[in-house]
Design a protein around this motif. Sequence first.
Motif, short mmCIF file in Angstrom:
data_model
loop_
_atom_site.label_atom_id
_atom_site.label_comp_id
_atom_site.label_asym_id
_atom_site.label_seq_id
_atom_site.Cartn_x
_atom_site.Cartn_y
_atom_site.Cartn_z
N MET A 159 -4.30 4.95 5.78
CA MET A 159 -3.44 5.43 4.70
C MET A 159 -4.26 5.91 3.50
O MET A 159 -3.94 6.96 2.91
CB MET A 159 -2.49 4.30 4.27
CG MET A 159 -1.51 4.72 3.19
SD MET A 159 -0.36 3.38 2.82
CE MET A 159 0.50 3.26 4.37
N ILE A 160 -5.31 5.20 3.13
CA ILE A 160 -6.08 5.59 1.96
C ILE A 160 -6.86 6.88 2.24
O ILE A 160 -7.07 7.70 1.35
CB ILE A 160 -7.04 4.46 1.52
CG1 ILE A 160 -7.43 4.65 0.04
CG2 ILE A 160 -8.27 4.39 2.37
CD1 ILE A 160 -6.30 4.45 -0.92
N CYS A 161 -7.25 7.10 3.51
CA CYS A 161 -7.90 8.36 3.86
C CYS A 161 -6.94 9.53 3.68
O CYS A 161 -7.31 10.58 3.13
CB CYS A 161 -8.39 8.31 5.31
SG CYS A 161 -9.91 7.36 5.56
N PHE B 63 0.79 -1.23 0.00
CA PHE B 63 0.00 0.00 0.00
C PHE B 63 0.83 1.28 0.00
O PHE B 63 0.46 2.25 -0.65
CB PHE B 63 -0.93 0.01 1.22
CG PHE B 63 -1.78 -1.21 1.34
CD1 PHE B 63 -2.55 -1.64 0.26
CD2 PHE B 63 -1.81 -1.96 2.49
CE1 PHE B 63 -3.33 -2.78 0.35
CE2 PHE B 63 -2.59 -3.10 2.61
CZ PHE B 63 -3.34 -3.52 1.53
N MET B 64 1.94 1.29 0.72
CA MET B 64 2.71 2.52 0.85
C MET B 64 3.20 3.07 -0.48
O MET B 64 3.07 4.28 -0.75
CB MET B 64 3.89 2.29 1.81
CG MET B 64 4.78 3.51 2.00
SD MET B 64 3.90 4.88 2.79
CE MET B 64 3.85 4.28 4.47
N PRO B 65 3.77 2.24 -1.39
CA PRO B 65 4.24 2.80 -2.66
C PRO B 65 3.12 3.45 -3.46
O PRO B 65 3.33 4.50 -4.09
CB PRO B 65 4.80 1.57 -3.40
CG PRO B 65 5.07 0.57 -2.34
CD PRO B 65 4.03 0.80 -1.29
N ASN B 66 1.94 2.87 -3.42
CA ASN B 66 0.81 3.42 -4.17
C ASN B 66 0.27 4.70 -3.53
O ASN B 66 -0.10 5.65 -4.23
CB ASN B 66 -0.29 2.37 -4.26
CG ASN B 66 0.20 1.09 -4.92
OD1 ASN B 66 0.63 1.09 -6.05
ND2 ASN B 66 0.16 -0.01 -4.18
N MET C 131 -4.73 -0.17 9.16
CA MET C 131 -3.63 0.67 8.69
C MET C 131 -3.85 1.13 7.25
O MET C 131 -3.57 2.27 6.89
CB MET C 131 -2.32 -0.09 8.82
CG MET C 131 -1.96 -0.47 10.24
SD MET C 131 -1.60 0.97 11.28
CE MET C 131 0.15 1.08 11.09
N TYR C 132 -4.35 0.22 6.42
CA TYR C 132 -4.65 0.58 5.04
C TYR C 132 -5.72 1.66 4.99
O TYR C 132 -5.63 2.61 4.20
CB TYR C 132 -5.11 -0.65 4.27
CG TYR C 132 -5.80 -0.31 2.97
CD1 TYR C 132 -5.07 0.15 1.87
CD2 TYR C 132 -7.19 -0.40 2.84
CE1 TYR C 132 -5.70 0.48 0.69
CE2 TYR C 132 -7.83 -0.07 1.67
CZ TYR C 132 -7.08 0.38 0.60
OH TYR C 132 -7.70 0.73 -0.58
N VAL D 242 -12.72 0.50 7.39
CA VAL D 242 -12.84 0.20 5.96
C VAL D 242 -13.99 1.00 5.35
O VAL D 242 -13.85 1.58 4.26
CB VAL D 242 -13.04 -1.31 5.74
CG1 VAL D 242 -13.37 -1.60 4.28
CG2 VAL D 242 -11.79 -2.08 6.16
N LEU D 243 -15.12 1.06 6.03
CA LEU D 243 -16.28 1.79 5.50
C LEU D 243 -15.99 3.29 5.42
O LEU D 243 -16.33 3.94 4.42
CB LEU D 243 -17.50 1.54 6.38
CG LEU D 243 -18.08 0.11 6.34
CD1 LEU D 243 -19.24 -0.02 7.32
CD2 LEU D 243 -18.52 -0.26 4.92
#
Length: 285
Positions: free
Chosen positions: A177-179, A87-90, A173-174, A266-267
């Motif tokens: 990060m995506i937020c 996830f981090m590279p993206n 954690m994902y 996640v939501l």
Amino acid sequence: MFSELNRYRRVFQTFARNSLVRDMTFRTNFVIECISSLGWTAMNVGFYLIIFQYTSTIGADTGWDREKFFLFLATTWFINSVVQAFFMPNAEEFSELIRTGGLDFALLKPIDTQFLISFRRVSWSSLANFAAGLVIMVVALSRLAGREVDPYVPTLSASLLYVLFCACGVAIMYSLMICLSATSIWLGRNQTLYNFWFYITNFSRYPMEIYNRGWGTPLYGLFTFVIPVLVVVNVPARLIAKPIDPRSDSEWMLVGWAIVATILSVLVSRWVFRTALGSYRSASS
């Protein structure tokens, strides 16, 4: 539904294979990155070995002695290495996609945009820490099992729950990060927010008992129930390092909260990402 899941699986396998080919094109750089990751792990292990020369536990009356704490440490490496590999590279490249217009092409693909943004690149060298975590766990478990006083071997149910809640930790954690990545659409560049992610996740690297007293109590509440990074490592580490039975009601409530926190994270992250995409006007507009 199964055909759709199979399609996404094949797409991810293509991403992973292409990333591996790219990494193997520059093998020296790949090896150096692996050595660098392992070196960082070795320094951390050495640091805690020095600490345990002066104390028997991390935190008074917490039960986290040397072997159990190294199980905690191994859990940290498992979760962080997966997040950093997949996830981090993206996340780091998301703002660049917005700036260069690459997000326009991603939106045109016949696949979920969040999936495409999250998995299109894999940093295989980051999984070196996963292997290091396995070594640390095997050594710690063998020492726990070989104790003359109060030996301990995790049960099958504890091991299965451990894997499940490590996956929950990765999901939390994902989601965080995506937020943070999604805010790039509103802010343009958000490198400071990535730094914020590292600062926040530092709290997850230690047993939560050390925060639950004095002026640390507000931090305990904040990072357990609002930004639930404390449950990321603490819950699976407890399940593998300590007997499941007997357990207090508060510990089982923490396990239940970890499941709820995972679902909510996640939501919320999905809602934030889709809301941010709704504000995107393309690089040419």
